[in-house]
Scaffold this active site. Structure first.
Site, PDB file in Angstrom:
ATOM      1  N   ASP A   1      -0.558  -3.603  12.693  1.00 43.79           N
ATOM      2  CA  ASP A   1      -1.513  -3.988  11.690  1.00 43.79           C
ATOM      3  C   ASP A   1      -1.721  -5.568  11.764  1.00 43.79           C
ATOM      4  O   ASP A   1      -0.711  -6.739  11.860  1.00 43.79           O
ATOM      5  CB  ASP A   1       0.051  -4.225  10.621  1.00 43.79           C
ATOM      6  CG  ASP A   1      -0.571  -3.833   9.224  1.00 43.79           C
ATOM      7  OD1 ASP A   1      -1.564  -4.490   8.942  1.00 43.79           O
ATOM      8  OD2 ASP A   1       0.014  -3.917   8.414  1.00 43.79           O
TER       9      ASP A   1
ATOM     10  N   SER B   1       1.070  -0.978   0.261  1.00 42.09           N
ATOM     11  CA  SER B   1      -0.466   0.256   0.079  1.00 42.09           C
ATOM     12  C   SER B   1       0.945   1.324  -0.218  1.00 42.09           C
ATOM     13  O   SER B   1       0.547   2.245  -0.830  1.00 42.09           O
ATOM     14  CB  SER B   1      -1.184   0.102   1.049  1.00 42.09           C
ATOM     15  OG  SER B   1      -0.380  -0.276   2.184  1.00 42.09           O
TER      16      SER B   1
END
Length: 455
Positions: free
Chosen positions: A267, A119
């Site tokens: 995460d 990302s």
């Protein structure tokens, strides 16, 4: 983003029309559920968009198996593995700007084609003059500046979506995600976080943290040691005993991060954990999404879990108000829903032990309560809970995916005792109850781009 919204909307209308023409009953699915074709279009757009948009798509890809059909999960899983990489001239330009034009002289070898693109950046494999293999993460140019506009676009899409309950409080959640992603774009901060985790887990017998190579690291470039292993989602074929051990260690580490270190890698991507079957160890990857928790928060949060573990409903409500999960003005019906949800989420700590994540139905139970909770919730949850619950949810889903059997209550009570009585805390980390044999020592070091797959 506008084109994607129109495309998905037309796809939904077409599906509804086909259903009516067949004379079928309208399926009771969430308004935002995706057909297979819509999922393909979503993945294609988000893989090009990168940034915050891709990160949200990665989180969606980890949804519970009963929320998204298996074929859609397989399609969306591509978002956790790769985005579209930048061309070679562009990555070299970032490396030149951050490290100076002589950076290549420090390497025997540098692979121009990235092994993963995620990302915020992509990962290249290299080899130092010393012969050590390294992973070099290079940030996409301009991605840090795009995060704010990505979030605004997502908020606009949500505002145009019919039927979203007010209790969803999507704006605070996306604003929190925006702040986290902006911090993740600072690779110098990530290097410091990785070094901190390496120090905290230096004596751990199960988890390893890659060492940072400072000479090849900067604000938009991060270089660390390389390593081998398989992402957790590829470990389902391991023997039950090994899967039990992995899941037990994952939960142990999560509790340690929150209640012992008060510093957590938040995460939830399963690709952040690489399992090496030779050493029977896990390498931890990607420390961009790290945050600290204030003791005032963890003091209350640990008591909520303890109350859930003891099924003490009065204490759950009292501590939930102190934590600001409840305002104190909720109706008795809403308080009852909150209690049911907390008790369901706390089931691993009070249910039969070891808790079998492979057969639990926690997600189904919470999902059944969620529509009513979102209609009755009076305020957003406390800001630290966004990242925390994302990580906890990721760990629980990983344990469910692996079908692990974990002594959750014993793990928690051990941490609970050491939390309030630090003199009881073991000097060496890695001592989990009933986890089997000690692993051999071995080198499993690596780095990855955000949400990337195996390196």
């Amino acid at each position: 983003m506008a084109g994607l919204a129109l495309d998905l909307g037309l796809g939904a209308l077409a599906e509804a029309a086909r259903t009516r023409l067949r004379g079928q009953e309208r399926r009771q699915v969430p308004a935002w559920a995706l057909s297979e074709g819509s999922a393909q279009r979503l993945v294609a757009v988000l893989s090009r968009a990168r940034g915050a948009a891709l990160k949200v798509g990665q989180l969606l890809s980890m949804a519970d198996s009963e929320l998204l059909p298996p074929q859609l999960q397989r399609i969306l899983a591509r978002l956790r593995q790769s985005a579209e990489p930048m061309p070679g001239w562009q990555s070299r330009a970032v490396l030149d700007a951050e490290l100076g034009r002589g950076w290549r002289e420090q390497l025997q070898e540098f692979q121009e084609v990235p092994v993963a693109a995620a990302s915020l950046g992509q990962v290249h494999r290299g080899r130092l003059r010393s012969g050590a293999d390294v992973a070099i993460k290079v940030q996409y140019p301009g991605v840090a500046l795009s995060i704010g506009s990505d979030v605004e676009n997502l908020l606009t899409l949500l505002s145009l979506s019919p039927g979203l309950p007010k209790g969803l409080f999507a704006a605070p959640a996306l604003r929190a995600l925006q702040r986290e992603l902006e911090l993740e774009c600072d690779y110098e901060r990530e290097a410091e976080s990785a070094q901190k985790f390496r120090s905290l887990l230096g004596s751990d017998r199960f988890f390893r943290v890659p060492a940072v190579v400072p000479a090849l690291s900067a604000r938009r470039v991060l270089c660390t040691e390389w390593g081998r292993g398989e992402p957790l989602e590829r470990c389902r074929s391991l023997p039950q005993e090994r899967r039990d051990r992995i899941c037990t260690e994952l939960l142990r580490l999560c509790l340690q991060e929150l209640f012992q270190f008060r510093f957590m890698q938040t995460d939830p991507n399963w690709a952040n954990f690489l399992y090496d079957s030779d050493s029977h160890q896990v390498t931890l990857l990607d420390f961009g999404a790290c945050r600290s928790f204030k003791k005032e928060f963890t003091d209350l949060y640990i008591e909520v879990i303890r109350a859930a573990a003891d099924r003490d409903e009065e204490k759950i409500l009292r501590k939930s108000r102190e934590l600001k999960f409840l305002t104190g003005f909720e109706s008795p019906a809403m308080e009852s829903l909150h209690l049911q949800a907390v008790l369901l989420l706390g089931e691993p700590f009070w249910g039969s032990q070891p808790f079998d994540f492979g057969v639990q139905a926690t997600a189904r139970g919470v999902r059944g309560l969620l529509p009513q909770i979102l209609r009755g919730r009076l305020g957003p949850p406390p800001e630290p809970s966004y990242a925390l619950h994302r990580k906890l949810g990721g760990v629980f889903m990983a344990c469910a995916h692996l079908g692990g059997r974990v002594p959750c209550r014993e793990l928690f009570l051990q941490l609970y005792s050491s939390y309030w009585h630090p003199e009881n805390r073991p000097r060496e980390t890695g001592g989990t109850p009933k986890c089997g044999e000690n692993p051999k020592c071995g080198e499993t070091r690596n780095v990855k781009g955000e949400g990337s797959g195996r390196q």
